[in-house]
Scaffold this motif. Structure first.
Motif, PDB file in Angstrom:
ATOM      1  N   LEU A  85      -8.076  -2.290   3.400  1.00  0.00           N
ATOM      2  CA  LEU A  85      -7.873  -3.606   3.653  1.00  0.00           C
ATOM      3  C   LEU A  85      -7.070  -3.708   4.967  1.00  0.00           C
ATOM      4  N   GLN A 125      -4.701   4.288  -9.982  1.00  0.00           N
ATOM      5  CA  GLN A 125      -3.760   3.715  -9.000  1.00  0.00           C
ATOM      6  C   GLN A 125      -4.016   3.937  -7.498  1.00  0.00           C
ATOM      7  N   CYS A 169     -12.966  -6.604   0.383  1.00  0.00           N
ATOM      8  CA  CYS A 169     -12.133  -5.727  -0.232  1.00  0.00           C
ATOM      9  C   CYS A 169     -11.062  -6.381  -0.986  1.00  0.00           C
ATOM     10  N   ILE A 170     -10.769  -7.608  -0.547  1.00  0.00           N
ATOM     11  CA  ILE A 170     -10.118  -8.479  -1.406  1.00  0.00           C
ATOM     12  C   ILE A 170     -10.317  -8.747  -2.839  1.00  0.00           C
ATOM     13  N   ASP A 185      -7.945   0.936  -1.725  1.00  0.00           N
ATOM     14  CA  ASP A 185      -8.327  -0.396  -1.184  1.00  0.00           C
ATOM     15  C   ASP A 185      -7.498  -1.187  -0.312  1.00  0.00           C
ATOM     16  N   LEU A 186      -6.124  -0.844  -0.639  1.00  0.00           N
ATOM     17  CA  LEU A 186      -5.123  -1.524   0.136  1.00  0.00           C
ATOM     18  C   LEU A 186      -5.044  -0.876   1.707  1.00  0.00           C
ATOM     19  N   ILE A 223      -7.643  -5.472 -10.406  1.00  0.00           N
ATOM     20  CA  ILE A 223      -6.486  -5.979 -11.188  1.00  0.00           C
ATOM     21  C   ILE A 223      -6.516  -6.672 -12.188  1.00  0.00           C
ATOM     22  N   GLY A 228       0.823  -1.205  -0.014  1.00  0.00           N
ATOM     23  CA  GLY A 228       0.056   0.146   0.091  1.00  0.00           C
ATOM     24  C   GLY A 228       1.001   1.243  -0.021  1.00  0.00           C
ATOM     25  N   ASN A 252     -12.717  -7.201  -4.348  1.00  0.00           N
ATOM     26  CA  ASN A 252     -12.522  -5.966  -5.217  1.00  0.00           C
ATOM     27  C   ASN A 252     -11.154  -5.652  -6.014  1.00  0.00           C
ATOM     28  N   LEU A 253     -10.224  -5.938  -4.937  1.00  0.00           N
ATOM     29  CA  LEU A 253      -8.726  -5.510  -5.484  1.00  0.00           C
ATOM     30  C   LEU A 253      -8.477  -6.634  -6.647  1.00  0.00           C
ATOM     31  N   ARG A 254      -8.760  -7.759  -6.467  1.00  0.00           N
ATOM     32  CA  ARG A 254      -8.366  -8.804  -7.334  1.00  0.00           C
ATOM     33  C   ARG A 254      -9.212  -8.604  -8.758  1.00  0.00           C
ATOM     34  N   LEU A 270      -6.822   1.605  -6.047  1.00  0.00           N
ATOM     35  CA  LEU A 270      -6.128   0.461  -5.741  1.00  0.00           C
ATOM     36  C   LEU A 270      -5.658   0.595  -4.426  1.00  0.00           C
TER      37      LEU A 270
END
Length: 163
Positions: A77, A67, A106-107, A73-74, A114, A53, A109-111, A70
């Motif tokens: 998380l 970016q 959250c994970i 979101d990190l 990406i 992050g 969403n991130l995946r 992302l």
């Protein structure tokens, strides 16, 4: 190696790795044993999330708008992991489950962001994510208008925050 890779390696060397011995795990006979191992793993994951992050592109040393989504979101998380650890250690199972679900979402969403990154996807994500702020901003503006243009201090701070 480029500077970013060297930096990541340096930052992650101090993170304690949680060793998992399958035989030992099979011998666990109490919930506390599993929770202890889970806490160690979550501390390790939170440490890696914190490092990732804080990564920025080498050339710009800042995130662009996509970016930043992302990165946000990190950060979210990491905060959820921190809260999950706190509530788990305080034996507050119901709150731990809620925080665990939020972290899992959250994970996901991130995946997804990406894996399917596109200008359209990030635009849609921003539009959906900011819909409540847009509604709040409109409500504040109407309230100010009703008072003849006289905004309250809290309203000005809220407008600045939203913008």
């Amino acid at each position: 190696m480029n500077g970013l890779v060297e930096s990541v390696i340096a930052e992650t060397q101090d993170i304690s790795r949680t060793e998992i011995d399958e035989e030992q795990v099979r011998a666990f006979d109490a919930e506390a044993d599993f929770i202890g191992l889970s806490i160690s793993l979550l501390i390790e994951v939170g440490s890696y999330v914190c490092v990732v992050g804080n990564l920025y592109p080498v050339k710009t040393r800042s995130w662009n708008r996509d970016q930043a989504i992302l990165g946000d979101d990190l950060v979210r998380l990491y905060k959820l992991i921190d809260g999950l650890l706190d509530q788990t250690c305080k034996h507050r199972r119901e709150i731990s489950f809620v925080l665990g679900r939020l972290a899992f979402e959250c994970i996901i969403n991130l995946r997804y962001l990406i894996a399917y990154a596109s200008e359209e996807l990030f635009f849609s994500y921003r539009r959906y994510s900011l819909q409540h702020e847009r509604q709040l901003l409109e409500r504040i503006k109407v309230n100010i208008e009703v008072r003849g243009g006289q905004g309250l201090t809290i309203e000005r701070r809220m407008i600045n925050s939203i913008e």
